[in-house]
Enzyme design. Structure first.
Site, PDB file in Angstrom:
ATOM      1  N   TYR A  53       0.980  -1.247   0.217  1.00 59.63           N
ATOM      2  CA  TYR A  53       0.002  -0.390   0.178  1.00 59.63           C
ATOM      3  C   TYR A  53       0.991   1.215  -0.120  1.00 59.63           C
ATOM      4  CZ  TYR A  53      -3.444  -3.258   0.183  1.00 59.63           C
ATOM      5  OH  TYR A  53      -5.185  -4.065   0.148  1.00 59.63           O
ATOM      6  N   ARG A  56       1.956   1.784  -3.274  1.00 64.49           N
ATOM      7  CA  ARG A  56       0.358   2.388  -4.362  1.00 64.49           C
ATOM      8  C   ARG A  56      -0.374   3.796  -3.176  1.00 64.49           C
ATOM      9  NH1 ARG A  56      -4.481  -1.705  -4.097  1.00 64.49           N
ATOM     10  NH2 ARG A  56      -5.191   0.336  -5.493  1.00 64.49           N
ATOM     11  N   GLN A  86     -15.466   2.055  -5.114  1.00 67.29           N
ATOM     12  CA  GLN A  86     -14.696   0.865  -4.550  1.00 67.29           C
ATOM     13  C   GLN A  86     -12.825   1.528  -4.450  1.00 67.29           C
ATOM     14  OE1 GLN A  86     -16.369  -3.283  -6.514  1.00 67.29           O
ATOM     15  NE2 GLN A  86     -16.911  -1.416  -7.363  1.00 67.29           N
ATOM     16  N   ASN A  87     -12.548   2.134  -5.110  1.00 64.71           N
ATOM     17  CA  ASN A  87     -12.108   3.232  -5.046  1.00 64.71           C
ATOM     18  C   ASN A  87     -10.909   3.233  -4.332  1.00 64.71           C
ATOM     19  OD1 ASN A  87     -12.064   2.065  -7.853  1.00 64.71           O
ATOM     20  ND2 ASN A  87     -11.753   4.412  -9.203  1.00 64.71           N
ATOM     21  N   VAL A  88      -9.104   3.197  -3.826  1.00 61.91           N
ATOM     22  CA  VAL A  88      -8.556   3.641  -2.906  1.00 61.91           C
ATOM     23  C   VAL A  88      -7.692   4.814  -3.232  1.00 61.91           C
ATOM     24  CG1 VAL A  88      -8.461   1.796  -1.740  1.00 61.91           C
ATOM     25  CG2 VAL A  88      -6.866   2.148  -2.959  1.00 61.91           C
ATOM     26  N   HIS A 104     -14.366   0.738  -0.024  1.00 60.91           N
ATOM     27  CA  HIS A 104     -13.201  -0.312   0.729  1.00 60.91           C
ATOM     28  C   HIS A 104     -11.828   0.510   0.574  1.00 60.91           C
ATOM     29  CE1 HIS A 104     -14.150  -2.872  -3.201  1.00 60.91           C
ATOM     30  NE2 HIS A 104     -15.512  -3.244  -2.137  1.00 60.91           N
ATOM     31  N   GLY A 175     -16.627   1.177 -14.843  1.00 61.52           N
ATOM     32  CA  GLY A 175     -15.360   0.706 -14.675  1.00 61.52           C
ATOM     33  C   GLY A 175     -15.474  -0.275 -13.134  1.00 61.52           C
ATOM     34  N   SER A 177     -16.063  -4.648 -13.055  1.00 61.45           N
ATOM     35  CA  SER A 177     -16.286  -5.654 -13.093  1.00 61.45           C
ATOM     36  C   SER A 177     -17.352  -6.419 -12.481  1.00 61.45           C
ATOM     37  CB  SER A 177     -14.924  -6.635 -13.368  1.00 61.45           C
ATOM     38  OG  SER A 177     -14.902  -7.026 -11.702  1.00 61.45           O
TER      39      SER A 177
HETATM   40  P1  OAD Z   1     -11.830  -5.242 -11.463  1.00 60.66           P
HETATM   41  O1  OAD Z   1     -10.288  -4.579 -12.167  1.00 60.66           O
HETATM   42  O2  OAD Z   1     -12.043  -6.134 -11.715  1.00 60.66           O
HETATM   43  O3  OAD Z   1     -12.514  -3.782 -12.772  1.00 60.66           O
HETATM   44  C1  OAD Z   1     -12.717  -3.332 -13.872  1.00 60.66           C
HETATM   45  C2  OAD Z   1     -12.877  -3.082 -14.732  1.00 60.66           C
HETATM   46  O4  OAD Z   1     -12.623  -1.787 -15.704  1.00 60.66           O
HETATM   47  C3  OAD Z   1     -13.856  -4.640 -15.535  1.00 60.66           C
HETATM   48  O5  OAD Z   1     -14.906  -4.174 -16.018  1.00 60.66           O
HETATM   49  C4  OAD Z   1     -13.284  -3.086 -17.536  1.00 60.66           C
HETATM   50  O6  OAD Z   1     -13.663  -2.988 -18.281  1.00 60.66           O
HETATM   51  C5  OAD Z   1     -12.912  -2.082 -16.799  1.00 60.66           C
HETATM   52  N1  OAD Z   1     -12.395  -0.919 -17.010  1.00 60.66           N
HETATM   53  C6  OAD Z   1     -10.786  -1.206 -17.779  1.00 60.66           C
HETATM   54  N2  OAD Z   1     -10.521   0.421 -19.116  1.00 60.66           N
HETATM   55  C7  OAD Z   1     -11.492   0.774 -18.066  1.00 60.66           C
HETATM   56  C8  OAD Z   1     -11.903   2.373 -19.007  1.00 60.66           C
HETATM   57  N3  OAD Z   1     -10.278   2.935 -19.304  1.00 60.66           N
HETATM   58  N4  OAD Z   1     -12.657   2.650 -18.669  1.00 60.66           N
HETATM   59  C9  OAD Z   1     -13.990   2.190 -17.789  1.00 60.66           C
HETATM   60  N5  OAD Z   1     -13.659   1.209 -18.123  1.00 60.66           N
HETATM   61  C10 OAD Z   1     -12.743   0.261 -18.214  1.00 60.66           C
HETATM   62  O7  OAD Z   1     -11.923  -3.676 -10.408  1.00 60.66           O
HETATM   63  P2  OAD Z   1     -13.015  -3.448 -10.112  1.00 60.66           P
HETATM   64  O8  OAD Z   1     -14.597  -4.430 -10.427  1.00 60.66           O
HETATM   65  O9  OAD Z   1     -12.804  -2.007  -9.217  1.00 60.66           O
HETATM   66  O10 OAD Z   1     -11.213  -4.692  -3.536  1.00 60.66           O
HETATM   67  O11 OAD Z   1     -13.114  -4.101  -8.192  1.00 60.66           O
HETATM   68  C11 OAD Z   1     -13.324  -4.089  -7.319  1.00 60.66           C
HETATM   69  C12 OAD Z   1     -12.349  -4.947  -5.793  1.00 60.66           C
HETATM   70  O12 OAD Z   1     -11.710  -5.606  -6.468  1.00 60.66           O
HETATM   71  C13 OAD Z   1     -11.713  -3.887  -5.480  1.00 60.66           C
HETATM   72  O13 OAD Z   1     -12.158  -2.613  -5.096  1.00 60.66           O
HETATM   73  C14 OAD Z   1     -11.006  -4.325  -5.120  1.00 60.66           C
HETATM   74  C15 OAD Z   1     -10.598  -5.426  -5.836  1.00 60.66           C
HETATM   75  O14 OAD Z   1      -9.523  -6.781  -5.207  1.00 60.66           O
HETATM   76  C16 OAD Z   1     -10.206  -4.795  -3.009  1.00 60.66           C
HETATM   77  O15 OAD Z   1      -9.140  -4.929  -2.696  1.00 60.66           O
HETATM   78  C17 OAD Z   1     -10.985  -4.791  -0.984  1.00 60.66           C
END
Ligand code: OAD
Length: 234
Positions: A53, A56, A86-88, A104, A175, A177
């Site tokens: 961290y 980051r 969900q972003n930090v 988060h 953005g 998943s």
């Molecule tokens: P992910 O990495 O799982 O998903 C990222 C999403 O962003 C995907 O659907 C991509 O297609 C999309 N993406 C990529 N580039 C993009 C762009 N330029 N514009 C828009 N979308 C784009 O990330 P999260 O869903 O945020 O938690 O992950 C959720 C949680 O999992 C995070 O908060 C973290 C992680 O483990 C913890 O650490 C507790």
């Protein structure tokens, strides 16, 4: 004023240069979730987790909000907007969004290992003192730790986020998943008649019964299109 809730994930900050988690080359290809993002990993090897961290956090002053963050903030000229992220990182705040719920946690905050969610233990780190080291103490004398919600931990802000989601007149998902619960379950709280927009260059697994309009673009281009759509009749 109508209410908009914007649920964001790592893709929101991708165009600012912060890696997502699950795309190819994403953070979870380079680090094991069990090692750096669980309470068990922290107990096993706190230095590894603090260093992950710290690294980051040091990235934050080097990146800027992208056009997408700025346009989410610009929605506030026309709507009552709550961002649930969900972003930090702090890019929504730096772009000017005034109501941001961090599900988060926040990289720029630190807390106590003994009582991580006790508000009296949470402190904001400064650019001068960004790193957390072994031996740094919280106010209660326990080891200082990042104010991050790890897998297996409670998500204290989820209730507030659910209440906001229920009140939304328009819901925007950018953005994420939708792999991680309870965040991904927030869509269940959105009223059935509320229009839902998804901005993501890829398809995402959609488990809620809600119909949605998919703007298949990146965060910045997608928000340009959506802002125009949401302001043209105002
Ligand atoms: P992910 O990495 O799982 O998903 C990222 C999403 O962003 C995907 O659907 C991509 O297609 C999309 N993406 C990529 N580039 C993009 C762009 N330029 N514009 C828009 N979308 C784009 O990330 P999260 O869903 O945020 O938690 O992950 C959720 C949680 O999992 C995070 O908060 C973290 C992680 O483990 C913890 O650490 C507790």
């Amino acid at each position: 004023m109508k209410k908009i809730v914007v649920l964001t994930g790592a893709g929101m900050s991708a165009e600012s240069g912060i890696s997502t988690f699950r795309d190819s080359g994403g953070l979870w290809e380079q680090h094991r979730v069990e090692d750096v993002a669980t309470i068990e990993g922290y107990i096993r090897n706190p230095k590894l987790v603090l260093d992950f961290y710290n690294e980051r956090r040091r990235q934050l002053p080097l990146v800027k909000p992208c056009r997408g963050h700025e346009l989410v903030a610009a929605l506030e000229q026309y709507y009552d907007v709550t961002v649930v992220t969900q972003n930090v990182d702090d890019l929504h705040e730096r772009a000017g969004s005034t109501k941001v719920i961090h599900l988060h946690g926040e990289l720029m905050k630190a807390t106590s290992t003994r009582s991580p969610n006790n508000p009296t233990q949470i402190q904001t780190l400064t650019q001068e003192h960004m790193d957390i080291h072994i031996g740094d103490k919280a106010a209660d004398g326990s080891q200082l730790r990042p104010f991050i919600v790890w897998f297996g931990e409670a998500v204290p802000k989820i209730e507030e986020a659910a209440e906001e989601s229920m009140k939304a007149d328009i819901y925007i998902v950018i953005g994420t998943s939708l792999n991680v619960y309870p965040a991904a379950g927030l869509l269940q709280y959105v009223a059935p008649e509320t229009p839902v927009y998804l901005i993501d260059p890829k398809d995402v697994p959609w488990t809620s019964g809600h119909r949605y309009t998919h703007i298949k673009k990146g965060a910045s281009a997608g928000m340009e299109e959506l802002l125009e759509l949401l302001t043209k009749d105002l």
